[in-house]
Write an enzyme that holds these catalytic residues in place. Structure first.
Site, short mmCIF file in Angstrom:
data_model
loop_
_atom_site.label_atom_id
_atom_site.label_comp_id
_atom_site.label_asym_id
_atom_site.label_seq_id
_atom_site.Cartn_x
_atom_site.Cartn_y
_atom_site.Cartn_z
N TYR A 1 -2.10 -37.06 -16.38
CA TYR A 1 -0.98 -37.79 -16.26
C TYR A 1 -0.12 -37.10 -14.91
O TYR A 1 0.97 -37.93 -14.66
CB TYR A 1 -0.06 -37.55 -17.81
CG TYR A 1 -0.37 -38.18 -18.95
CD1 TYR A 1 -0.53 -39.83 -18.78
CD2 TYR A 1 -0.98 -37.68 -19.54
CE1 TYR A 1 -1.54 -39.36 -19.95
CE2 TYR A 1 -1.42 -38.03 -20.79
CZ TYR A 1 -1.77 -38.74 -21.20
OH TYR A 1 -2.46 -39.35 -21.91
N HIS B 1 4.54 -43.31 -15.15
CA HIS B 1 5.29 -43.12 -16.28
C HIS B 1 6.03 -41.46 -15.50
O HIS B 1 6.83 -41.30 -16.56
CB HIS B 1 5.28 -43.35 -17.64
CG HIS B 1 5.26 -43.86 -18.49
ND1 HIS B 1 6.68 -44.42 -18.42
CD2 HIS B 1 4.84 -43.32 -20.12
CE1 HIS B 1 6.71 -44.98 -19.63
NE2 HIS B 1 5.35 -44.40 -20.45
N PHE C 1 4.24 -35.67 -25.55
CA PHE C 1 4.43 -37.13 -25.06
C PHE C 1 6.09 -37.77 -24.98
O PHE C 1 6.84 -37.07 -25.66
CB PHE C 1 3.34 -37.25 -25.78
CG PHE C 1 1.87 -37.38 -24.72
CD1 PHE C 1 1.76 -37.09 -24.00
CD2 PHE C 1 1.45 -36.35 -26.04
CE1 PHE C 1 0.38 -36.60 -23.51
CE2 PHE C 1 -0.14 -35.76 -25.64
CZ PHE C 1 -0.76 -35.84 -24.97
N ASN D 1 6.98 -40.24 -25.88
CA ASN D 1 7.60 -40.68 -26.72
C ASN D 1 8.59 -39.92 -27.96
O ASN D 1 8.87 -40.10 -28.84
CB ASN D 1 6.69 -41.89 -27.49
CG ASN D 1 5.67 -41.25 -28.04
OD1 ASN D 1 4.92 -40.34 -28.12
ND2 ASN D 1 4.29 -41.66 -28.88
N ASP E 1 11.16 -43.77 -14.96
CA ASP E 1 10.53 -44.77 -14.39
C ASP E 1 11.07 -46.02 -14.99
O ASP E 1 11.41 -45.79 -16.46
CB ASP E 1 8.44 -45.51 -14.43
CG ASP E 1 8.69 -44.81 -16.51
OD1 ASP E 1 8.85 -43.82 -16.60
OD2 ASP E 1 8.23 -45.92 -16.64
N ASN F 1 10.19 -45.80 -24.42
CA ASN F 1 9.55 -45.02 -25.61
C ASN F 1 10.53 -43.56 -25.46
O ASN F 1 10.85 -43.32 -26.34
CB ASN F 1 8.25 -45.13 -25.54
CG ASN F 1 7.42 -45.84 -26.85
OD1 ASN F 1 8.41 -47.02 -26.83
ND2 ASN F 1 6.41 -46.13 -26.54
#
Length: 189
Positions: A15, A20, A66, A68, A93, A114
């Site tokens: 990632y 994100h 993560f 969320n 973001d 999220n």
């Protein structure tokens, strides 16, 4: 500690370069500019460092769960240091801003983000500051997940990096309490 500055993103090498992770990019750029080392903090489930500017001590936090689930790290670090929501700045973001635009605001909704949704839940408040880094929108809601988890092209990444640099430049005013000046400068760019 006077303030908490949180960068949102997803942990893990897969990632690292995705849109994100703009919040992570921001905090890592700040740390690099000031020679700070972000170290793992198990009790807060984040990478953390402390930065001083404008007579303020700011805790830096990159949640290591993560997106969320990032609210737990924010709530844990804020509770430990007794930092109220109004003294938390979350960098994230934003699909609703064009690529290369950064905006500061206090409070508001999560807009489907999220990470913000989980922070709202964990803090029991929306009354924290947000630094929104524009990443643009793919055009259709069904394309959003692939878009935010995609890697921006070189021109797009350069525009995001420029927005990050502009936002970094207003942090001393922001943390010195000259928030109106920080917003005016940033929003004029």
């Amino acid at each position: 500690m006077d303030w908490l500055l949180v960068g949102l993103g997803n942990p893990g090498a897969e990632y690292l370069r995705t849109r994100h992770n703009a919040g992570f990019w921001f905090v890592r750029a700040l740390a690099a500019d000031h020679g700070l080392i972000l170290r793992p903090e198990r009790r807060w489930r984040c990478l953390a460092a402390t930065w001083s500017t404008s007579g303020q001590e700011i805790g830096l936090c990159l949640p290591q769960e993560f997106m969320n689930r990032s609210g737990g790290a924010v709530q844990a670090m804020a509770a430990f240091h007794k930092i109220p929501a109004a003294r938390i700045l979350v960098v994230h973001d934003d699909l609703d801003l064009p690529v290369g635009i950064a905006r500061l605001k206090l409070g508001g909704g999560h807009g489907g983000h999220n990470g913000l949704r989980d922070i709202d839940r964990a803090l029991g408040s929306r009354a924290y500051w947000r630094l929104r880094i524009g990443i643009g929108h793919p055009g259709h809601k069904d394309a959003v997940v692939g878009y935010v988890l995609g890697v921006p092209g070189p021109a797009e990444k350069a525009a995001i990096d420029s927005a990050i640099a502009q936002a970094l430049a207003v942090l001393p005013d922001f943390f010195a309490g000259r928030i109106d000046q920080a917003q005016l400068t940033l929003h004029s760019n």
